[in-house]
Structure formats: structure tokens, C-alpha cells
Design a protein around this motif. Structure first.
Motif, short mmCIF file in Angstrom:
data_model
loop_
_atom_site.label_atom_id
_atom_site.label_comp_id
_atom_site.label_asym_id
_atom_site.label_seq_id
_atom_site.Cartn_x
_atom_site.Cartn_y
_atom_site.Cartn_z
N VAL A 96 0.92 -1.08 0.10
CA VAL A 96 0.03 -0.06 0.02
C VAL A 96 1.00 1.34 -0.03
CG1 VAL A 96 -1.85 1.21 1.26
CG2 VAL A 96 -1.68 -1.29 1.02
N LEU A 97 0.75 2.18 -1.08
CA LEU A 97 1.35 3.45 -0.93
C LEU A 97 0.95 4.49 -0.51
CD1 LEU A 97 4.35 4.37 -2.49
CD2 LEU A 97 2.60 5.22 -4.37
N ALA A 98 -0.55 4.79 -0.82
CA ALA A 98 -1.49 5.85 -0.32
C ALA A 98 -2.79 5.62 -0.61
CB ALA A 98 -0.79 6.95 -0.87
N ALA A 99 -3.41 6.48 0.18
CA ALA A 99 -4.99 6.59 -0.01
C ALA A 99 -5.52 7.64 0.09
CB ALA A 99 -5.40 5.53 0.96
N GLN A 100 -6.73 7.78 -0.51
CA GLN A 100 -7.52 9.23 -0.54
C GLN A 100 -8.93 8.59 -0.68
OE1 GLN A 100 -6.92 11.72 -4.30
NE2 GLN A 100 -5.41 9.99 -4.69
N PRO A 101 -9.86 9.48 -0.71
CA PRO A 101 -11.10 9.12 -0.58
C PRO A 101 -11.61 8.50 -1.79
CG PRO A 101 -11.12 11.43 0.36
CD PRO A 101 -9.89 10.82 0.02
N GLY A 102 -12.17 7.41 -1.77
CA GLY A 102 -12.61 6.37 -2.96
C GLY A 102 -11.67 5.88 -3.61
N ARG A 103 -10.14 5.63 -3.06
CA ARG A 103 -9.12 5.11 -3.91
C ARG A 103 -8.05 4.64 -2.87
NH1 ARG A 103 -10.76 9.55 -7.26
NH2 ARG A 103 -10.48 8.97 -9.32
N VAL A 104 -7.53 3.55 -3.27
CA VAL A 104 -6.26 3.24 -2.50
C VAL A 104 -5.42 2.88 -3.37
CG1 VAL A 104 -7.09 0.68 -2.34
CG2 VAL A 104 -5.45 1.44 -0.77
N HIS A 105 -3.92 3.18 -3.23
CA HIS A 105 -3.06 3.06 -4.24
C HIS A 105 -1.81 2.17 -3.71
CE1 HIS A 105 -4.67 6.66 -6.09
NE2 HIS A 105 -4.61 7.36 -4.74
N LEU A 106 -1.61 1.23 -4.64
CA LEU A 106 -0.37 -0.02 -4.19
C LEU A 106 0.57 0.19 -5.28
CD1 LEU A 106 -3.23 -0.98 -3.19
CD2 LEU A 106 -2.17 -3.18 -3.38
N LEU A 107 1.74 -0.09 -4.93
CA LEU A 107 2.95 0.03 -5.72
C LEU A 107 3.23 -1.59 -5.88
CD1 LEU A 107 4.47 2.09 -7.47
CD2 LEU A 107 6.38 1.93 -5.47
N THR A 108 3.38 -1.86 -7.14
CA THR A 108 4.11 -3.44 -7.27
C THR A 108 5.64 -3.27 -7.10
OG1 THR A 108 4.56 -3.20 -9.58
CG2 THR A 108 2.07 -3.61 -8.84
N GLU A 109 6.15 -4.56 -7.27
CA GLU A 109 7.63 -4.51 -7.33
C GLU A 109 8.24 -3.93 -8.42
OE1 GLU A 109 10.59 -8.16 -5.66
OE2 GLU A 109 8.98 -8.75 -7.40
N ALA A 110 7.60 -4.05 -9.63
CA ALA A 110 7.92 -3.43 -10.88
C ALA A 110 7.53 -1.92 -10.98
CB ALA A 110 7.48 -4.35 -12.05
N ASN A 111 7.09 -1.44 -9.90
CA ASN A 111 6.74 0.26 -9.87
C ASN A 111 5.54 0.38 -10.75
OD1 ASN A 111 8.42 0.88 -7.87
ND2 ASN A 111 9.90 1.63 -9.16
N ASP A 112 4.48 -0.63 -10.93
CA ASP A 112 3.41 -0.37 -11.41
C ASP A 112 2.58 0.38 -10.28
OD1 ASP A 112 4.03 -1.24 -13.88
OD2 ASP A 112 2.75 -2.86 -13.62
N LEU A 113 1.62 1.42 -10.88
CA LEU A 113 0.83 2.01 -9.65
C LEU A 113 -0.50 1.36 -9.83
CD1 LEU A 113 0.33 4.21 -7.48
CD2 LEU A 113 -0.17 5.75 -9.33
N VAL A 114 -1.09 0.82 -9.00
CA VAL A 114 -2.27 -0.10 -8.97
C VAL A 114 -3.32 0.52 -8.13
CG1 VAL A 114 -3.73 -2.03 -8.83
CG2 VAL A 114 -1.38 -2.09 -9.52
N THR A 115 -4.62 1.23 -8.83
CA THR A 115 -5.61 1.80 -7.93
C THR A 115 -6.81 1.22 -7.94
OG1 THR A 115 -4.42 4.21 -8.56
CG2 THR A 115 -6.89 4.08 -7.70
#
Length: 418
Positions: A334-353
Motif C-alpha cells: 500500500v503506497l497511499a490512499a484518498q477518498p474512494g481510492r487506495v493506491h498500491l505499488l508493485t515490485e515493478a513500480n506499477d501504480l495500481v489503484t
């Protein structure tokens, strides 16, 4: 024929006095306290709706304000540029400078940008014009030994001793604290609501709750205790310690709107202890929330999200019941979160929301811009208004290195829309 000796001396004395006066005027103009406000020119931009993906790269950390502007911090300046989805930093839309004070913190509430300075002064600016809305006195900031990095991320994403919180009557308060005192100032008009004395560096602020309280950690007498202070009056409403724990406490706010402001929960642990405990904060004592116990867990609304053994899991933050799980993301955190979204960062530096309620993937893309690649490690992160900005650090990270060694490139911050 020359001047008589007496007249020559008089002329020389006058010339010396004039030179000294001229130097004094120059020194006064250069060194005297001053402020320079350069207001906005042109129309206030509308909030864009960019497609999900990397927008661009920036040399400094942006604070996204009102969904329309990027606000930045410099040594003695706070300034904004537009558009918010611009690929590069552009000519300032507005700028505000002070001398000789240094900028130590910036927060924003709606279209009001509040800046804090090393002499304790608070200056609120109108985001649409850059003009000063109000000025107020406050305590001088606590001196920090942290390295001042060139992106200014600590000033706009983690301004120590400067927090926002919303009161139940609709007002927003900026709480500012130093070693010896704290004050609450109403954001809209700059009126001071309260002032209290503090015992010193044995007590520190942690953040604010989304219910209008300042969270402090008091180590002054006896075991470390969490203190909840009413942001409307400055009065301490609750003093609390977790029922089980060490004599020392590490307190981490969770589910904050921005920085450490308007937070929904806490995680407490002993020094170096990864097995912490999660707590929801409200009007009374914090309530245990086991879904927030694991390191890396966060809360978004009524959902807790964490990655365990490579699987992203969403749970009810109040009951702990599992709501969804995703095992298809690979190694991530888990990288960060904001209302209605949670952001994950993969090992390959893909940003997944993901949607925190259902786990549905809202977007996924590599955090890559130009030819910089993705062989970097994340540093400080800012998430606001659907945007995510991440510092990119050079591998291996050298905290003691200078900025050229520490950051991946000169434009170290990658900005993305999710």
C-alpha cells in the motif's frame, strides 16, 4: 589652483558621509524584513479530468489545491503553477516571498493556502489570486534536524507542527504548535480561537483527527500517553494509553486526508515493534480495530486495506470481516490512499489503484516517464484530488548522500492521475 586645505577636508567628509548613507540605504533595502506578493494574472483554471496515467515529472513536490493548481515550497517562497496536469513545472501563476524568514510548512483547505514561517508567522493566501487573505502570529516551529531535501516534500506533504481539522459546525481550524505553545486559528478569516502553553520537547504533535481533535504524544511525566485536544477550544478532552504495550509508544496516524491531518485512526507500537495495534479515533477513547494491526495497513472510509503474503485484502474496519481479496497483483504494498481510492505499488513500480469498497481495479500503469525507467525506490508520497506524486530515489538509497546521489534524476517527482 585647488581647494584650500580646510575646504578639501570638508568636501572629503561630506563625500564619506554620503557614501556611508548610500551603503546604509542599500544594506537596509537588501536585509530589511520584507514580503513580495506577485498575484495571479489570467483566468483561474478549471479542474481538468485527465485520463489515468503518468502526467509528467517535476523537480519539486506539488501540493494539489482545489483540483486546479500545484503549489510548491521553496526556501523563502510559496508559489503555484498551472495547469494541474501539466507535464512540466511552468512559470508561476502566483508567488509569495518573505525575507529573512524561511518557509517551514504549507497546508491547504479548499481554495485557501496557509503557509508557516520560521519566525512563527502564518500567512494565508487565496489560491485563485495568490493575494494575502490574512496574517496571524503563531509559535516558532520546533527546530528539526531532518535533512532539507530539494523537492520540499517535507514542507508540503509532512509539515510538522502544522495541521488542519474540521469542526462539527463546519469551520476548519489550522492548529500550529512549537516547543512552548500551540494555537488554533480559524482558516477562513484568520481569527485565533485559542492559545495554550506546552511543556516542551517532551511532548509532540502527531496529527489531527477527522472529528476536530489534535493528537499529541506526552512523554513528560511517566509512561508515554496519547493526548486528544479539542481543536475548537484547546482543552484536553482525553488522555489515553493502549491497555497492552511498552512504556514507550510509537504512534502513527492512519487514513488521513492529507499529510497527518483529518485522520481516521491510529496504529500504536513499541519502539522497533512491528506487531502494532490499530485503533479508530472518535469522540471518546480510541476503539480497537484489529484489521489495522498489520504493518502497512490503512483505512479508507469504512474499509481497511492491507497486503499480506502478496494478497491485497479489504476488510470492514469495524468488524474485521473480509470484503474482498486480490491475489493477481504480484508483490505489492500500500503506497497511499484518498477518498474512494487506495493506491498500491508493485515490485515493478506499477501504480495500481483499487476501489476500497469492492477491490475493483480502477487503473494500472507503470510509473515511468521519458527514458527514466522504473529502477528506483519510492520516497515521500502525496495523494490528493485523484492525483498521486512520488519521489523517485536512486538504488540503493543513501539517506546520508547529497541530493544528486539520493534522487534518481533532477526531476525526481513523478506525477500521475488515477
Amino acid at each position: 589652483m585647488g581647494f584650500p586645505r580646510g575646504r578639501r577636508r570638508l568636501v572629503l567628509a561630506v563625500a564619506v558621509l554620503l557614501a556611508v548613507a548610500a551603503v546604509a540605504v542599500v544594506v537596509h533595502r537588501v536585509l530589511a524584513p520584507a514580503e513580495v506578493s506577485t498575484p495571479a494574472h489570467g483566468a483561474y483554471p478549471a479542474a481538468p479530468r485527465p485520463a489515468a496515467g503518468v502526467i509528467g515529472r517535476l523537480p519539486v513536490a506539488p501540493l494539489i489545491v482545489d483540483g486546479t493548481l500545484r503549489v510548491y515550497a521553496a526556501h523563502r517562497q510559496v508559489y503555484a503553477d498551472r495547469p494541474v496536469d501539466g507535464r512540466y513545472r511552468t512559470t508561476p501563476y502566483w508567488s509569495y516571498r518573505r525575507w529573512p524568514a524561511e518557509l517551514t510548512g504549507v497546508v491547504a483547505s479548499g481554495s485557501i493556502v496557509v503557509s508557516r514561517w520560521s519566525d512563527g508567522r502564518l500567512v494565508a493566501l487565496d489560491a485563485s489570486t495568490g493575494r494575502v487573505r490574512w496574517r496571524a502570529d503563531g509559535p516558532k516551529p520546533t527546530e528539526s534536524r531532518a535533512v532539507a531535501r530539494r523537492t520540499g516534500a517535507a514542507v508540503v506533504w509532512d509539515p510538522r507542527g502544522l495541521h488542519l481539522t474540521d469542526l462539527t459546525d463546519g469551520r476548519t481550524v489550522v492548529v500550529v504548535s512549537g516547543d512552548a505553545e500551540a494555537r488554533g486559528v480559524e482558516v477562513n478569516g484568520g481569527q485565533q480561537l485559542w492559545r495554550v502553553d506546552l511543556p516542551g520537547r517532551c511532548r509532540s504533535d502527531v496529527g489531527t483527527t477527522d472529528g476536530g481533535q489534535l493528537i499529541g504524544l506526552d512523554r513528560c511525566a511517566g509512561p508515554a500517553t496519547v493526548e486528544f485536544r479539542d481543536a475548537a477550544t484547546g482543552a484536553v478532552r482525553e488522555r489515553w494509553r493502549p491497555p497492552v504495550g511498552s512504556e514507550e509508544l510509537v504512534v502513527t496516524p492512519l487514513g488521513c486526508r492529507t499529510g497527518w491531518s483529518d485522520c481516521q485512526a491510529l496504529r500504536t507500537a513499541g519502539p522497533g515493534d512491528e506487531a502494532g495495534r490499530g485503533w479508530l479515533v472518535g469522540a471518546g477513547e480510541p476503539v480497537a480495530a484489529s484489521a489495522l494491526d498489520p504493518a502497512g495497513a490503512t483505512v479508507v472510509g469504512e474499509q481497511a486495506v492491507v497486503v499480506l503474503d502478496g494478497v491485497a485484502v479489504g476488510r470492514s474496519v469495524r468488524t474485521g470481516a473480509e470484503l474482498w481479496r486480490r491475489a493477481d497483483l504480484g508483490v505489492a504494498r500500500v503506497l497511499a490512499a484518498q477518498p474512494g481510492r487506495v493506491h498500491l505499488l508493485t515490485e515493478a513500480n506499477d501504480l495500481v489503484t483499487l476501489d476500497p469498497v469492492t477491490g475493483t481495479q480502477l487503473s494500472r500503469f507503470p510509473l515511468e516517464v521519458g527514458r527514466d525507467g522504473t529502477r528506483w525506490l519510492p520516497g515521500a508520497v502525496g495523494a490528493e484530488g485523484g492525483y498521486v506524486a512520488v519521489e523517485r530515489l536512486r538504488r540503493p538509497v543513501d539517506p546520508a548522500g547529497d541530493d544528486r546521489r539520493y534522487y534518481l534524476t533532477a526531476e525526481a517527482v513523478v506525477l500521475a492521475a488515477t
